[in-house]
Every structure is written in C-alpha cells, then in structure tokens.
Motif scaffolding. Structure first.
Motif, PDB file in Angstrom:
ATOM      1  N   GLU A   1      45.255  43.697  46.037  1.00  0.00           N
ATOM      2  CA  GLU A   1      44.540  43.741  44.238  1.00  0.00           C
ATOM      3  C   GLU A   1      45.035  44.426  43.741  1.00  0.00           C
ATOM      4  OE1 GLU A   1      40.173  43.119  43.315  1.00  0.00           O
ATOM      5  OE2 GLU A   1      40.564  44.539  44.533  1.00  0.00           O
TER       6      GLU A   1
ATOM      7  N   HIS B   1      44.029  42.716  38.259  1.00  0.00           N
ATOM      8  CA  HIS B   1      42.623  42.057  38.545  1.00  0.00           C
ATOM      9  C   HIS B   1      41.406  42.545  38.339  1.00  0.00           C
ATOM     10  CE1 HIS B   1      45.660  40.319  42.102  1.00  0.00           C
ATOM     11  NE2 HIS B   1      45.158  39.020  41.525  1.00  0.00           N
TER      12      HIS B   1
ATOM     13  N   LYS C   1      38.349  41.155  36.192  1.00  0.00           N
ATOM     14  CA  LYS C   1      37.550  40.856  36.557  1.00  0.00           C
ATOM     15  C   LYS C   1      36.127  41.676  35.026  1.00  0.00           C
ATOM     16  CE  LYS C   1      38.460  40.969  41.651  1.00  0.00           C
ATOM     17  NZ  LYS C   1      37.727  41.681  42.528  1.00  0.00           N
TER      18      LYS C   1
ATOM     19  N   ARG D   1      44.254  34.966  44.905  1.00  0.00           N
ATOM     20  CA  ARG D   1      44.177  34.529  43.256  1.00  0.00           C
ATOM     21  C   ARG D   1      44.493  35.761  42.653  1.00  0.00           C
ATOM     22  NH1 ARG D   1      37.461  33.927  43.379  1.00  0.00           N
ATOM     23  NH2 ARG D   1      37.853  33.276  41.462  1.00  0.00           N
TER      24      ARG D   1
ATOM     25  N   ASP E   1      42.518  33.702  37.750  1.00  0.00           N
ATOM     26  CA  ASP E   1      41.776  33.583  38.536  1.00  0.00           C
ATOM     27  C   ASP E   1      39.709  33.958  38.311  1.00  0.00           C
ATOM     28  OD1 ASP E   1      43.417  31.285  38.343  1.00  0.00           O
ATOM     29  OD2 ASP E   1      44.665  32.243  40.954  1.00  0.00           O
ATOM     30  N   TYR E   2      40.428  35.531  38.184  1.00  0.00           N
ATOM     31  CA  TYR E   2      38.914  36.199  37.434  1.00  0.00           C
ATOM     32  C   TYR E   2      38.432  36.036  36.295  1.00  0.00           C
ATOM     33  CZ  TYR E   2      38.993  37.644  42.313  1.00  0.00           C
ATOM     34  OH  TYR E   2      40.273  37.842  44.038  1.00  0.00           O
ATOM     35  N   THR E   3      38.850  35.178  34.919  1.00  0.00           N
ATOM     36  CA  THR E   3      38.284  35.007  34.262  1.00  0.00           C
ATOM     37  C   THR E   3      38.005  33.747  33.568  1.00  0.00           C
ATOM     38  OG1 THR E   3      40.444  33.715  33.419  1.00  0.00           O
ATOM     39  CG2 THR E   3      40.082  36.466  33.139  1.00  0.00           C
TER      40      THR E   3
END
Length: 277
Positions: free
Chosen positions: A183, A187, A191, A216, A220-222
């Motif tokens: 990570e 990332h 987040k 990811r 992908d964290y949005t």
C-alpha cells in the motif's frame, strides 16, 4: 536479578521500578518550583514506573520545556525508553513542542533511535507539526524509517492529511512509492478522498497503478464520480508531460544519491521548479 537491578544494567542504567513519583507528577504538570525542590532534596530523576515511563517522558509528552531542561541538567537519561520503546524525543514530537524537541536534540537525543515502533519523525507526522518535521529532517531523520503498523512517515502524514508535512517529506526526498503491505501513500490519499494530496503525490511520481496486497489501485478506493475519482481517472487517461517526467526523474536521481533538492548545486530557478510549492 537483584544485583543486576542495583547496577542498572538490566534497565539500561535507569533506576528501580516504582509507582508514579512526585517527580513524575511535577514534570507532567510543569510545576517548576516543586521539581526544583525535589531535585535539590535528592529525588532520583531516572526512576521508572511499571510501564518504564521516566519523568523526562512525562515532561516531554506535555511540552513542559523548562521541566525538560531541569531534568536533563539533573542527569535524566535523554534516550530512555518506555514500555512501548518510545524515547522522550518521540514524546516531544507527539506533543508538537518544537522547543522541547530542540532542547532534547541539543542534549544528544538520537533522531534515529533503534526502535521497533514509530520513530520521532513518525510522531511529528502524526501530530501534524510541520515545523518539527522539518527540524528532524534537517538533523538527519531517516525518511524511510518503517513501522510495522504505520509504514513510513509519509504514509502517516498522508493518512492524517497533513499536507505541509507531506510536502516537507517529499521535497526532502522521501520515496513517494514506498509500500506498506504493497500500500502506497497514494492509496492513503485516495482513502481519505483528498484531491490536493493526490495531486501532490502524483507530481512527485506517485504510481497511480500501484496495487496493494488486495490487488487494488488507489482509484479503487474512491467513490465513482467523486472529485478524487475524477482526478485519478484523469491521470490514468492522460500521460504525464515531458516536463513532469523530467522533474520526476531529477527528483528520483537526487533521492537515489541521498541528496536533498536544496543541497544540489543547481540554479535557483531550476531548484524552485523541482520543489513543490
């Protein structure tokens, strides 16, 4: 065992275990006159509690600069560790007290103590004290110090959204793509949904395609259609310009050589171009 305790070797030359003492309380509360009187009457400044906290830890964590000075003058151990492994310098950075940090450093506190937990630089980044962060960088703090829970100081600064700390770390040469369980700082920026942070990291070469241990990418964290998602999507679709690539390459080369941008022998105009403002 008793002999070892008496000599102090087992405790790293720190005194016997004890309950919280009047010295601990005076140091924590900043009661300078009380602390002076206790020291004058022979009170030990290196007694530790059952969790290995010294009076110097207490004063540092509360930002009690005058008490820190008194304790050090009376022989307090500047790099004593508590049960978590933290030193008084870690605690001073956690409090954000730049004056305490300066006093401890002037008395020989290690900026890179051999810890298995968060370093002083991690603590300063958690607190968000950009002044502490810059001071630690200037005296040689390890930008890539790794904590098994937090990752690098850059991970911490991004997770807490302390942009000034992030800027100081990156301008000093911190590895923008350092990974904790694969990570990256990017990332973390995704987040916490911070567009300014994403743009800063990408400007320093943050890899928008990096995948963590779950496979990811930052995007992908949005949330779809969010400003952060749109920002990352734009970077994914638009190649970096030649100027951006050159800037990233120069920064990376300086970092690999262990140099700070400010210390390179280059024209001022180019130095401003390389630094993030």
């Amino acid at each position: 065992m008793e002999g070892e305790l008496a000599s102090g070797s087992w405790l790293g030359e720190i005194g016997f275990w004890a309950a919280r003492t009047p010295v601990h309380e005076a140091a924590r509360r900043g009661e300078i006159l009380q602390l002076q009187e206790l020291i004058a009457n022979g009170a030990c400044v290196n007694l530790i509690t059952t969790d290995s906290i010294t009076p110097l830890h207490e004063a540092s964590l509360q930002g009690q600069t005058q008490c820190v000075k008194l304790l050090l003058a009376a022989g307090a151990q500047v790099d004593a560790r508590n049960i978590d492994g933290s030193t008084p310098l870690c605690d001073a950075c956690a409090s954000g007290s730049i004056e305490c940090v300066k006093v401890l450093l002037s008395h020989g506190a290690k900026v890179n103590p051999p810890l298995y937990t968060a370093s002083p630089l991690h603590e300063a980044c958690m607190n968000g004290s950009s002044e502490c962060v810059q001071l630690l960088i200037d005296v040689g703090a390890n930008l890539e110090a790794h904590d098994c829970h937090f990752g690098t100081p850059l991970h911490v600064a991004c997770a807490r959204e302390h942009l000034d700390c992030v800027k100081s770390l990156l301008n000093a040469g911190a590895n923008v793509n350092a990974a904790k369980l694969h990570e990256t700082a990017l990332h973390h920026a995704a987040k916490v949904k911070n567009v300014d942070l994403v743009e800063m990291l990408v400007a320093f070469g943050g890899n928008i395609y990096a995948r963590d241990n779950q496979g990811r990418k930052p995007s992908d964290y949005t949330c779809r259609s969010s400003p952060t998602a749109k920002c990352l999507e734009s970077y994914e679709k638009t190649p970096l310009s030649l100027a951006q690539l050159c800037r990233i390459s120069l920064r990376r080369a300086a970092s690999q050589q262990g140099l700070k941008i400010a210390k390179l022998n280059i024209p001022l105009r180019l130095m401003k171009y390389l630094s993030y403002n």
